[in-house]
Design a protein around this motif. Structure first.
Motif, PDB file in Angstrom:
ATOM      1  N   ASP A 424      -2.139   1.009   1.313  1.00  0.00           N
ATOM      2  CA  ASP A 424      -1.679   1.765   0.156  1.00  0.00           C
ATOM      3  C   ASP A 424      -2.034   3.247   0.287  1.00  0.00           C
ATOM      4  N   GLN A 427       0.721   4.763   2.407  1.00  0.00           N
ATOM      5  CA  GLN A 427       1.941   4.916   1.611  1.00  0.00           C
ATOM      6  C   GLN A 427       1.827   6.103   0.679  1.00  0.00           C
ATOM      7  N   SER A 430       2.324   9.208   2.769  1.00  0.00           N
ATOM      8  CA  SER A 430       3.742   9.391   3.129  1.00  0.00           C
ATOM      9  C   SER A 430       4.527   9.946   1.961  1.00  0.00           C
ATOM     10  N   SER A 431       4.261   9.420   0.761  1.00  0.00           N
ATOM     11  CA  SER A 431       4.961   9.897  -0.427  1.00  0.00           C
ATOM     12  C   SER A 431       4.645  11.358  -0.687  1.00  0.00           C
TER      13      SER A 431
END
Length: 451
Positions: A424, A427, A430-431
């Protein structure tokens, strides 16, 4: 299952337990009047079995002893163990306590606290002097164990005890249908004198009773008995989640059979039912697993190896989790600069770890170090309150905006909080990168528009 389903399952199980055990005493060893007085704390701990299932009436402390007894440990071993040619396990409760847990069931806070006490803890035992705590049961039974633990913890009262032997744990796990747990490393060990054969491969596995005992008994790594305590906590967490399955109800006859033959306790039936109902309805976030604070002894200190208790930290844990109040708030002002934060990476991405370290420094966490990697791949980051410091773990969770806070001792031993990094975090990074790249007012795009 939702809490409603858990309550129904608990009620059904409790009713069956009461009927099955009403005529079968669970106390399998005689206590003298003096020994029984050790556990007599005055007020009753549960309501009676009238028109509803019993419930706890106050916070209760239960000492759980896991006992391993070999044929060579008893004066009169059973006949079937005489000519085997090795030291076989026997169904007895009179040996060294390999596992010691102090459980606090608190109906006021709805919390269940488990304090793991390493078997090698060096402490004073009446009649033996300074020695390993696990000797108390072999020398003086559950009463001496309770007195020794109480003294070690500064006078914490112990209301009842439960002893279960190795065969009982193995059969209980089989009765539950096995347990799924992540084996953190290859485990291989052979002891021909006990016919102990440990051979487990790393990875998530569904273990039967015999394999689960291999997982629990393995202690041949750099952490020794402390590593085993951490694995015990992992397995307890897994069993807690799986025991709430509806399938458990269909296995109650086998479970009850194990309890009757392999458990020794001074709990009354209604008290056992009340504890069972409380545990069944406890949310995972309210199950808090701690370990007795301490340090390894140095080889030059003693002939034997010990876990040396840290009395100052023990006082803090006792005050916070075993006190008479209903709040588990921290007893000191929180300062992120003093918090020892360990990072155990499960992502195999060095950049992710570096980004986390930098982010923590920017937030004021200056005492951060990278520990050994966490072998289990995690989808969700775990933020472990290793020393029971909930406030610090929750502050890090809030600052990072992700992760699950767990109060347990499965992280880095030297840390206050251990972050077991999951995907997580990747992620989220990356966001963040995508947002930065699409920003029409980023510095790079602004410069190109100017010229």
């Amino acid at each position: 299952m939702g809490l409603g389903g858990v309550a129904i399952a608990s009620a059904t199980a409790g009713a069956m337990l009461a009927v099955s055990l009403a005529s079968t005493p669970l106390l399998q060893s005689e206590l003298t009047a003096e020994e029984a007085e050790v556990f007599d704390q005055g007020d009753r701990i549960s309501t009676g079995m009238n028109f509803r299932l019993p419930q706890l009436t106050r916070p209760v402390n239960i000492l759980v002893l896991g006992v391993k007894v070999l044929s060579s440990d008893v004066e009169n071993p059973p006949e079937e163990a005489l000519d085997l040619g090795y030291h076989s396990l026997v169904n007895s409760f009179e040996g060294l306590s390999d596992t010691m847990l102090l459980l606090r069931f608190n109906p006021e806070t709805k919390q269940l606290v488990m304090l793991s006490i390493p078997r090698d803890t060096r402490t004073y035992i009446d009649g033996l002097g300074e020695t390993k705590l696990n000797a108390a049961n072999a020398y003086g039974g559950p009463a001496l164990s309770a007195e020794s633990v109480s003294d070690l913890l500064g006078g914490v009262s112990i209301d009842r005890y439960v002893r279960i032997n190795v065969q009982g744990v193995e059969k209980l796990i089989d009765a539950l249908g096995g347990v799924t747990v992540y084996v953190p490393q290859d485990m291989k060990y052979t002891d021909e004198s006990q016919h102990l054969y440990i051979d487990l491969k790393q990875g998530e596995q569904h273990l039967n009773g015999e394999q689960a005992m291999q997982f629990l008994r393995f202690r041949y790594d750099e952490k020794g008995d402390i590593g085993r305590v951490q694995r015990q906590q992992s397995l307890i967490r897994s069993m807690q989640e799986q025991a709430l399955s509806p399938a458990t109800l269909t296995r109650l006859p086998q479970i009850l059979s194990v309890i009757q033959s392999h458990v020794d306790t001074n709990l009354a039936v209604e008290e056992l039912v009340a504890l069972m109902g409380f545990a069944a309805q406890s949310d995972r976030s309210n199950v808090q697993m701690l370990m007795l604070p301490g340090d390894f002894s140095a080889p030059e200190d003693y002939e034997a190896s010990y876990w040396l208790p840290n009395l100052n930290q023990i006082d803090e844990v006792v005050s916070q989790y075993f006190g008479t109040g209903t709040s588990y708030g921290s007893s000191y002002d929180f300062d992120p600069g003093y918090l020892r934060v360990a990072i155990q990476d499960s992502t195999e991405d060095p950049d992710a770890v570096d980004n986390l370290v930098n982010a923590l420094y920017d937030m004021g966490y200056s005492n951060v170090y990278i520990d050994n990697s966490w072998s289990e791949p995690l989808s969700e980051t775990r933020i472990i309150a290793q020393q029971g410091n909930v406030e610090g773990a929750e502050a890090i969770q809030q600052a990072l905006g992700l992760g699950e806070v767990r109060i347990e001792s499965t992280g880095s031993l030297e840390s206050d909080v251990t972050i077991q990094l999951g995907r997580d975090w990747l992620q989220g990074q990356s966001s963040s990168d995508e947002v930065d790249g699409d920003d029409p007012y980023s510095e790079e795009q602004y410069d190109s528009e100017q010229y």
